[in-house]
Design a protein around this motif. Structure first.
Motif, short mmCIF file in Angstrom:
data_model
loop_
_atom_site.label_atom_id
_atom_site.label_comp_id
_atom_site.label_asym_id
_atom_site.label_seq_id
_atom_site.Cartn_x
_atom_site.Cartn_y
_atom_site.Cartn_z
N THR A 126 0.82 -1.21 0.00
CA THR A 126 0.00 0.00 0.00
C THR A 126 0.86 1.26 0.00
OG1 THR A 126 -1.70 -1.22 1.23
CG2 THR A 126 -1.89 1.17 1.20
N ALA A 127 2.06 1.18 0.57
CA ALA A 127 2.95 2.34 0.64
C ALA A 127 3.74 2.56 -0.65
CB ALA A 127 3.93 2.18 1.81
N LEU A 128 3.76 1.57 -1.53
CA LEU A 128 4.57 1.70 -2.75
C LEU A 128 4.18 2.90 -3.61
CD1 LEU A 128 5.04 -1.99 -3.97
CD2 LEU A 128 6.53 -0.60 -2.52
N PRO A 129 2.88 3.17 -3.85
CA PRO A 129 2.54 4.34 -4.68
C PRO A 129 3.04 5.65 -4.09
CG PRO A 129 0.67 2.86 -4.55
CD PRO A 129 1.68 2.35 -3.57
N PHE A 152 -6.53 -1.65 1.17
CA PHE A 152 -6.98 -0.27 1.35
C PHE A 152 -7.12 0.49 0.02
CE2 PHE A 152 -4.43 -1.01 5.36
CZ PHE A 152 -5.54 -1.40 6.11
N LYS A 153 -7.60 -0.20 -1.02
CA LYS A 153 -7.89 0.45 -2.29
C LYS A 153 -6.70 1.27 -2.81
CE LYS A 153 -12.85 0.59 -1.44
NZ LYS A 153 -13.08 -0.62 -2.23
N THR A 154 -5.59 0.60 -2.95
CA THR A 154 -4.35 1.24 -3.39
C THR A 154 -4.52 1.85 -4.78
OG1 THR A 154 -3.12 -0.40 -2.13
CG2 THR A 154 -1.89 0.86 -3.77
N LYS A 155 -4.00 3.06 -4.94
CA LYS A 155 -4.13 3.76 -6.21
C LYS A 155 -2.81 4.43 -6.58
CE LYS A 155 -7.04 7.11 -8.66
NZ LYS A 155 -8.18 8.05 -8.55
N LEU A 156 -2.41 4.27 -7.83
CA LEU A 156 -1.22 4.92 -8.36
C LEU A 156 -1.63 6.30 -8.87
CD1 LEU A 156 0.07 1.81 -10.27
CD2 LEU A 156 1.20 2.84 -8.30
N VAL A 157 -1.07 7.33 -8.27
CA VAL A 157 -1.52 8.68 -8.60
C VAL A 157 -0.43 9.55 -9.21
CG1 VAL A 157 -3.32 8.66 -6.84
CG2 VAL A 157 -1.03 9.47 -6.23
N VAL A 177 -4.99 -2.99 -7.93
CA VAL A 177 -4.52 -1.61 -7.79
C VAL A 177 -5.08 -0.79 -8.93
CG1 VAL A 177 -2.46 -0.14 -7.92
CG2 VAL A 177 -2.41 -2.23 -6.55
N ARG A 178 -5.48 0.43 -8.63
CA ARG A 178 -6.02 1.32 -9.66
C ARG A 178 -4.97 2.36 -10.04
NH1 ARG A 178 -10.54 4.07 -6.75
NH2 ARG A 178 -9.10 3.78 -5.00
N PHE A 183 -0.17 8.68 -13.38
CA PHE A 183 0.81 7.60 -13.31
C PHE A 183 1.26 7.21 -14.71
CE2 PHE A 183 1.76 3.02 -13.49
CZ PHE A 183 2.85 2.99 -12.62
N HIS A 184 2.56 7.16 -14.90
CA HIS A 184 3.13 6.79 -16.20
C HIS A 184 3.89 5.47 -16.05
CE1 HIS A 184 2.07 10.80 -17.55
NE2 HIS A 184 2.70 11.29 -16.50
N GLY A 185 3.38 4.44 -16.62
CA GLY A 185 4.01 3.14 -16.52
C GLY A 185 3.01 2.04 -16.81
N LYS A 186 3.47 0.82 -16.80
CA LYS A 186 2.63 -0.34 -17.08
C LYS A 186 2.16 -0.95 -15.77
CE LYS A 186 2.65 -4.82 -19.45
NZ LYS A 186 3.48 -5.80 -20.21
#
Length: 248
Positions: A126-129, A152-157, A177-178, A183-186
């Protein structure tokens, strides 16, 4: 790395039938062990292998433990296997993500690190984004990020992770993960509920999952060249003992 404090709140105990006392005692022992561990402390695993490929020596893998430091000890196995391949790595609790990002950025600018890889189970995932986003703000790219049953509904922002793999258990606590347009990447969400023996608190300990994680890392570090052979007569025993005290 400077340890960071964390507060654990307690609630008033309820009346518990006598037959549940062994389970309650185990929980109290686990909590005592958790309180004895510094949540923000981490150990840097410098693995100077004479046969390590140059790409390995300039890679750094940051392994973020989950809550309380006691539910993601499988990261130690992954770290040991990275050591054997000559890949430097750091194991730390997820609450250290911001200071780790600062350290990684400084090393990247100095040329000591060229490839940054992040791995985390549960709260560590969850902390990765957040870590990716901060590194992006510091102008530092992430080559690969691997989340294990993120919650916890992790999201890449934001930020720039070239590849983000989220291994999750669709029938459990984890979830896909959303991402948003920042977010730029695959992004790859991979359901692993069919893996034998996999569970939310065992996902990073599962041997099959460890191989998936290491395989993804190796594909970045070594490409099609394969892993380097470990040096002969490697003294793994004393090194593992030292890591228990945080000096590895």
């Amino acid at each position: 790395m400077t340890p960071r404090s964390s507060t654990i709140r307690s609630t008033s105990p309820r009346s518990i039938p006598s037959r549940s006392l062994p389970g309650r005692w185990f929980g109290m022992v686990a909590l005592a062990v958790a309180l004895a561990l510094p949540l923000g402390a981490g150990s840097v695993h410098a693995a100077p292998s004479p046969v390590a490929a140059p790409a390995a020596s300039t890679t750094h893998v940051y392994l973020l433990r989950g809550v309380l430091n006691i539910f993601s000890l499988g990261l130690d196995d992954i770290a040991a296997k990275l050591d054997a391949q000559g890949i430097p790595n750091t194991v730390a609790n997820f609450v250290s993500w911001s200071s780790l990002a600062d350290e990684a950025a400084a090393a990247y600018r100095a040329g000591r690190i060229k490839t940054i890889i992040l791995v985390g189970p549960s709260s560590g995932a969850t902390a990765l984004p957040d870590m990716i986003n901060k590194l992006g703000q510091l102008g530092v790219p992430v080559k690969l990020a691997i989340g294990l049953d993120s919650v916890f509904k992790t999201k890449l922002v934001g930020g720039n992770a070239e590849r983000y793999i989220n291994f999750y258990i669709a029938s459990g606590a984890g979830e896909p993960v959303r991402r948003d347009d920042g977010f730029h990447g695959k992004l790859e969400n991979v359901d692993v509920q069919s893996v034998p023996g996999v569970g939310h608190i065992t996902i990073e300990k599962n041997r099959i999952m460890q191989q998936k994680v290491l395989g993804a890392i190796d594909s970045v570090v070594f490409g099609g060249k394969g892993r380097p052979a470990p040096p002969p007569n490697r003294m793994a025993g004393p090194q593992r003992a030292a890591s228990a005290n945080g000096y590895r």
